[in-house]
Design an enzyme around this catalytic site. Structure first.
Site, short mmCIF file in Angstrom:
data_model
loop_
_atom_site.label_atom_id
_atom_site.label_comp_id
_atom_site.label_asym_id
_atom_site.label_seq_id
_atom_site.Cartn_x
_atom_site.Cartn_y
_atom_site.Cartn_z
N VAL A 1 0.86 -1.18 0.00
CA VAL A 1 0.00 0.00 0.00
C VAL A 1 0.89 1.23 0.00
O VAL A 1 1.81 1.34 0.82
CB VAL A 1 -0.94 0.03 1.22
N ASP B 1 -12.22 -11.62 8.53
CA ASP B 1 -10.81 -11.48 8.88
C ASP B 1 -10.65 -11.58 10.39
O ASP B 1 -11.32 -10.87 11.12
CB ASP B 1 -10.31 -10.10 8.40
#
Length: 269
Positions: free
Chosen positions: A158, A269
């Site tokens: 990222v 998650d």
């Protein structure tokens, strides 16, 4: 003599809430919508209505087996992964901001698509490290200049980027060009398309601005947030947070999970 208990304080309410959230019996476990109404939170925070039509999905979980038609755009690059149909992506640099696909494009015939991600971990971790070399100053697509490195994971990196066309600063998730990761990126785009039904600010979810290609890598364009919760706690020497700060954080998490459920998506998650 009868002893009268006083009202529970914040710490007692928090402990009760956590116990309800961690109940092993699913029938006893508190739901996100119930969390939002829990007395631990200020009632002024929990009175917001859902920002989507609750009847749009009938409350069913989202199961993916095909691509939305909005992915099929004019261009020359094509990636063939193990979905039912191959997906054509636009040429390098084009940002896809297509509308959310209709509910008729969501099929319930293949739960294995989502659960297969853990089986691909070995393939993903073996991807070439050279695929992650993105120094500052690199131009992703046609007009996103890399200004900083924000983090990395199994699927890619990222970066903090500046859009040279409008001078906007955004976060770009650059996926590796490994075939297994390309498949997961397509799945992520499909899910992100569903989330466009939701108001990011009201629903406490990150705003997605579309995707573009950088060579063979799929780049996802997100709003740039200020700081992660991990770093926020680290700045306080990992001493934990006071209840007055935990309350809005937990409320935002529950609010996001509630709205994800309202469009049939489960965060696993």
């Amino acid at each position: 003599m009868k002893v009268r208990r006083g009202p529970e304080n914040g710490q007692q309410l928090l402990v009760r809430l956590i116990k309800q959230m961690l109940a092993l019996d699913a029938n006893q476990r508190i739901t996100p919508s119930e969390v939002l109404k829990h007395p631990f939170f200020n009632t002024g925070l929990s009175g917001r209505a859902p920002c989507t039509d609750m009847n749009s999905t009938g409350g069913e979980n989202l199961v993916l087996s095909q691509q939305p038609s909005s992915w099929k755009s004019h261009g020359s690059q094509k990636f063939n992964c193990s979905f039912q149909n191959s997906v054509e992506f636009p040429q390098k640099g084009h940002v896809n901001n297509s509308a959310t696909p209709s509910s008729s494009e969501i099929s319930s015939s293949s739960e294995d698509e989502i659960s297969s991600s853990s089986e691909d971990d070995s393939e993903i971790s073996s991807s070439s490290e050279d695929d992650l070399e993105i120094p500052e100053g690199t131009i992703l697509g046609d007009h996103h200049v890399v200004e900083a490195f924000l983090g990395e994971g199994g699927f890619g990196v990222v970066t903090k980027c500046r859009n040279t066309k409008n001078n906007q600063t955004v976060a770009i998730k650059v996926n590796k060009s490994d075939p297994a990761i390309l498949q997961q990126a397509k799945l992520e785009i499909f899910i992100l398309e569903q989330l466009r039904r939701l108001d990011p600010d009201r629903c406490n979810i990150v705003e997605w601005n579309g995707y573009f290609l950088d060579g063979e890598r799929i780049c996802l364009n997100f709003e740039l947030l200020d700081q992660s919760l991990w770093d926020y706690i680290g700045d306080r020497n990992n001493q934990g947070l006071p209840i007055r700060e935990l309350s809005p954080i937990l409320h935002q998490l529950a609010n996001a999970l509630f709205h994800l459920g309202s469009v049939g998506i489960v965060h696993a998650d």
